[in-house]
Design an enzyme around this catalytic site. Structure first.
Site, PDB file in Angstrom:
ATOM      1  N   GLU A  14       0.310  -1.237   0.186  1.00 36.63           N
ATOM      2  CA  GLU A  14      -0.336   0.598  -0.040  1.00 36.63           C
ATOM      3  C   GLU A  14       0.580   1.395   0.085  1.00 36.63           C
ATOM      4  O   GLU A  14      -0.039   2.384  -0.684  1.00 36.63           O
ATOM      5  CB  GLU A  14      -0.588   0.104   1.291  1.00 36.63           C
ATOM      6  CG  GLU A  14      -2.139  -0.763   1.330  1.00 36.63           C
ATOM      7  CD  GLU A  14      -3.185  -0.958   2.582  1.00 36.63           C
ATOM      8  OE1 GLU A  14      -4.777  -0.133   1.857  1.00 36.63           O
ATOM      9  OE2 GLU A  14      -3.077  -1.313   3.286  1.00 36.63           O
ATOM     10  N   GLU A  15       2.029   0.493   0.273  1.00 41.58           N
ATOM     11  CA  GLU A  15       2.293   2.624   0.619  1.00 41.58           C
ATOM     12  C   GLU A  15       3.801   2.867  -0.937  1.00 41.58           C
ATOM     13  O   GLU A  15       4.746   1.841  -1.385  1.00 41.58           O
ATOM     14  CB  GLU A  15       3.715   1.975   2.155  1.00 41.58           C
ATOM     15  CG  GLU A  15       3.453   2.551   3.098  1.00 41.58           C
ATOM     16  CD  GLU A  15       2.982   3.189   3.207  1.00 41.58           C
ATOM     17  OE1 GLU A  15       3.381   4.166   2.913  1.00 41.58           O
ATOM     18  OE2 GLU A  15       1.782   2.982   4.353  1.00 41.58           O
TER      19      GLU A  15
END
Length: 113
Positions: A14-15
């Site tokens: 997700e980063e």
């Protein structure tokens, strides 16, 4: 990690990163292989939008189970749109921060064998 042999470890993608999808894919593959060498099954947790913005159209992990984050409030897989080489998810997180009982919130998920 050995005491948890057999329990699936989910890699949360997700980063954002400045690295290319190929560089990120190679680094993630090394980590996945390390965990698998210790007897742990693995999977990928992400969403179609996050995957596209971080990994582009990289499909090198389609052999692993997908836990798809798709907050549509529907506890089914009917509207899944393939991405990253996955044609269907193993799990779906369909609601976040839902009040399960008064005072207790949880993310809601559905699982498919």
């Amino acid at each position: 990690l050995l005491p948890f042999r057999g329990i699936r470890l989910w890699f949360d993608i997700e980063e954002e990163s400045q690295d290319s999808p190929a560089t990120l894919g190679a680094a993630l593959r090394r980590q996945i292989e390390r965990v698998q060498s210790e007897g742990r099954p693995v999977g990928i947790y992400t969403s179609r939008w996050k995957w596209a913005s971080i990994m582009g159209d990289y499909d090198g992990f389609a052999d692993l189970p997908l836990w798809d984050a798709h907050y549509d409030g529907q506890d089914n897989f009917d509207d899944f749109v393939p991405y990253g080489g996955w044609t269907r998810p193993r799990m779906k997180q369909y609601a976040a921060n839902s009040e399960v009982v008064p005072g207790l919130t949880a993310d809601l998920n559905i699982y498919r064998r």
